[in-house]
Design an enzyme around this catalytic site. Structure first.
Site, PDB file in Angstrom:
ATOM      1  N   CYS A  58      29.624  89.792  -4.707  1.00  0.00           N
ATOM      2  CA  CYS A  58      29.120  88.563  -5.309  1.00  0.00           C
ATOM      3  C   CYS A  58      29.999  87.392  -4.877  1.00  0.00           C
ATOM      4  O   CYS A  58      31.161  87.573  -4.503  1.00  0.00           O
ATOM      5  CB  CYS A  58      29.150  88.667  -6.831  1.00  0.00           C
ATOM      6  N   GLU A 112      31.322  85.311  -6.812  1.00  0.00           N
ATOM      7  CA  GLU A 112      32.451  85.243  -7.745  1.00  0.00           C
ATOM      8  C   GLU A 112      33.591  86.157  -7.295  1.00  0.00           C
ATOM      9  O   GLU A 112      34.765  85.810  -7.442  1.00  0.00           O
ATOM     10  CB  GLU A 112      31.993  85.636  -9.158  1.00  0.00           C
ATOM     11  N   CYS A 121      26.337  86.813 -13.467  1.00  0.00           N
ATOM     12  CA  CYS A 121      25.923  88.024 -14.181  1.00  0.00           C
ATOM     13  C   CYS A 121      27.059  88.482 -15.097  1.00  0.00           C
ATOM     14  O   CYS A 121      28.177  87.963 -15.044  1.00  0.00           O
ATOM     15  CB  CYS A 121      25.559  89.131 -13.195  1.00  0.00           C
ATOM     16  N   CYS A 161      30.272  89.570 -13.357  1.00  0.00           N
ATOM     17  CA  CYS A 161      31.038  88.452 -12.815  1.00  0.00           C
ATOM     18  C   CYS A 161      31.661  87.606 -13.920  1.00  0.00           C
ATOM     19  O   CYS A 161      32.741  87.040 -13.736  1.00  0.00           O
ATOM     20  CB  CYS A 161      30.165  87.617 -11.897  1.00  0.00           C
TER      21      CYS A 161
END
Length: 139
Positions: A56, A58, A89, A92
């Site tokens: 991700c 992040e 999400c 994250c």
């Protein structure tokens, strides 16, 4: 550090999004954060043919945090391929919590929120320290 330039953070996140590697989902994501020492860091998502091992934005951002000297996150924004603010999400949010200052701010789809508002009752390093109490000692 109360003066946060959300437009600049969103611009850095949007630039990071253009570098995303998303050949499978075509869903490009960029993230940017302000660090407690004034730096701005960024990350983008990096997919993998074995979908579950993609990264991700992040995750890339937290890697950038540590590669560029560490510190704590003060403010965070994440954007999609159209430059629209999106919500991290749950996984994250947990990752961001681990590296956040107390009360870190996030630009979300419903406005500016604190990390505690987007991840209430979070589990973190303090919980692990409490679990590592030597035998016979009570905390």
């Amino acid at each position: 550090m109360t003066d946060i330039d959300w437009d600049e953070l969103r611009s850095v996140a949007t630039e990071a999004m253009t570098k995303a590697y998303a050949p499978y989902s075509r869903y490009r994501v960029g993230a940017a954060a302000l660090v407690d020492d004034g730096r701005i860091i960024a990350g983008c998502n990096v997919e993998n043919a074995s979908y579950g091992v993609g990264l991700c934005a992040e995750c890339a951002l937290v890697g950038d945090l540590h590669m560029s000297g560490g510190g704590r996150l003060v403010a965070f924004v994440c954007v999609n391929g159209e430059g629209q603010t999106i919500m991290p999400c749950g996984r994250c949010r947990q990752l961001l919590f681990e590296h956040a200052t107390a009360g870190m701010l996030l630009e979300t789809v419903s406005g500016i929120r604190t990390i505690d508002e987007v991840l209430p009752d979070a589990f973190g390093p303090r919980d692990l320290r409490q679990a590592q109490v030597p035998a016979g000692e009570v905390r």
